[in-house]
Design a protein around this motif. Structure first.
Motif, PDB file in Angstrom:
ATOM      1  N   THR A  24       0.835  -1.206   0.000  1.00 12.95           N
ATOM      2  CA  THR A  24       0.000   0.000   0.000  1.00 12.95           C
ATOM      3  C   THR A  24       0.866   1.250   0.000  1.00 12.95           C
ATOM      4  N   LEU A  25       1.886   1.273   0.869  1.00 11.34           N
ATOM      5  CA  LEU A  25       2.788   2.425   0.920  1.00 11.34           C
ATOM      6  C   LEU A  25       3.551   2.597  -0.386  1.00 11.34           C
ATOM      7  N   VAL A  29       3.212   6.028  -2.505  1.00  9.91           N
ATOM      8  CA  VAL A  29       4.375   6.894  -2.720  1.00  9.91           C
ATOM      9  C   VAL A  29       4.731   6.974  -4.205  1.00  9.91           C
ATOM     10  N   ILE A 159      -3.482   6.897   0.091  1.00 11.37           N
ATOM     11  CA  ILE A 159      -3.247   5.698   0.901  1.00 11.37           C
ATOM     12  C   ILE A 159      -4.547   4.913   1.051  1.00 11.37           C
ATOM     13  N   TYR A 198      -4.462   1.396   8.323  1.00  8.74           N
ATOM     14  CA  TYR A 198      -4.653   2.558   7.444  1.00  8.74           C
ATOM     15  C   TYR A 198      -4.559   3.861   8.245  1.00  8.74           C
ATOM     16  N   MET A 201      -0.918   4.651   9.199  1.00 12.92           N
ATOM     17  CA  MET A 201      -0.147   5.180   8.065  1.00 12.92           C
ATOM     18  C   MET A 201      -0.540   6.618   7.766  1.00 12.92           C
ATOM     19  N   PHE A 205       1.871  10.176   8.097  1.00 16.89           N
ATOM     20  CA  PHE A 205       2.093  11.170   7.047  1.00 16.89           C
ATOM     21  C   PHE A 205       1.544  12.544   7.454  1.00 16.89           C
TER      22      PHE A 205
END
Length: 222
Positions: A24-25, A29, A159, A198, A201, A205
Motif C-alpha cells: 500500500t505504501l 508513494v 493511501i 490505514y 499510516m 504522514f
C-alpha cells in the motif's frame, strides 16, 4: 471470540497484513511521485496557455476528476488489453492512481502558482530571468509552501484509495485482509485491524506534513 483467541488471530494475520501495508505504501508513494510530475506538467501547460495542449490538459483534468477511480482502473487493466495494450496488476495500479491523483495535484499546483503575487514575476523579469528560471527559482519555492497542505492531503487520501486496486489482484492491505478472512472467517476484528493500519499510516504522514509545513514557513520567514 475470547481475548486469547483474538490475540492469536491477530498474531497470525498481522504478518500478511503488514506485507500488504508495505505494498500500500509503495503504491501510494510511487503514485504521488508520478502524479506530481504529471500534475506539474499539466498545471504549467494550462498556465502557459499553449494552443491545443492547454485544452487537452483541461480535458484530461475534467475526465479524471469526473469519473470514478474504480472505473479508470477497470479501463486500464481490463479494457486496454482489447486494443493490444496490457499491464501487469502493479503497473496498472500505479498508472491508474498516478493519472487520477495527477489531475487533482495539477489543480493544487496551478492554484499555488496563481497564489504567488504577480509582482514576483515582474521583479524576476526585471532581473533578466527567463520565464522558466523565474518559475524554478522564484515562484516554485513559494508555490511549494502554499501547496504542501493540499499535496499531503492528496497522499493521505491516496493511501486509502489504494484499497481499490485490490479489484485487479494487487496484493495491498485490503486484498491481504480479504485473504486472511477467507481462511479464518473472522471479518469484524480483521477489518478493524486493517482500518487501524490505514489510520496509523495516514497519521504518520499527517505528522510529517505538519513538520514540513513548519520547516518551510521558517525558511520563508528568514
Amino acid at each position: 471470540m475470547d481475548l486469547s483467541g483474538l490475540t492469536s488471530l491477530l498474531r497470525d494475520a498481522l504478518p500478511l497484513m503488514l506485507k500488504g501495508a508495505a505494498w500500500t505504501l509503495l503504491l501510494a508513494v510511487a503514485s504521488v511521485f508520478f502524479g506530481a510530475i504529471i500534475g506539474t506538467v499539466v498545471a504549467v501547460t494550462r498556465l502557459a496557455k499553449v494552443p491545443g495542449l492547454s485544452q487537452f490538459a483541461a480535458l484530461y483534468v475534467s475526465c479524471m476528476r469526473g469519473t470514478p477511480l474504480l472505473v479508470q482502473l477497470f479501463v486500464i487493466y481490463f479494457g486496454l488489453p482489447s486494443i493490444g495494450i496490457q499491464f501487469d496488476p502493479i503497473s496498472a495500479g500505479i498508472l491508474g492512481l498516478s493519472l487520477n491523483v495527477g489531475a487533482y495535484l495539477s489543480e493544487t499546483i496551478r492554484g499555488a502558482i496563481n497564489g504567488v503575487e504577480h509582482g514576483q514575476w515582474n521583479a524576476a523579469r526585471s532581473l533578466g530571468l527567463t520565464q522558466a528560471q523565474t518559475l524554478r527559482y522564484v515562484i516554485g519555492p513559494q508555490a511549494l509552501r502554499l501547496a504542501v497542505p493540499s499535496l499531503s492531503n492528496s497522499l493521505i487520501s491516496l493511501i486509502k484509495d489504494t484499497s481499490l486496486v485490490s479489484v485487479i489482484a494487487v496484493g495491498e492491505l485490503m486484498l491481504a485482509t480479504k485473504e486472511v478472512i477467507a481462511t479464518t472467517f473472522q471479518p469484524f476484528p480483521l477489518y478493524l485491524a486493517a482500518a487501524g493500519i490505514y489510520w496509523a499510516m495516514s497519521a504518520s504522514f499527517e505528522t510529517l506534513q505538519k513538520k514540513l509545513e513548519v520547516r518551510l514557513n521558517r525558511s520563508y520567514l528568514r
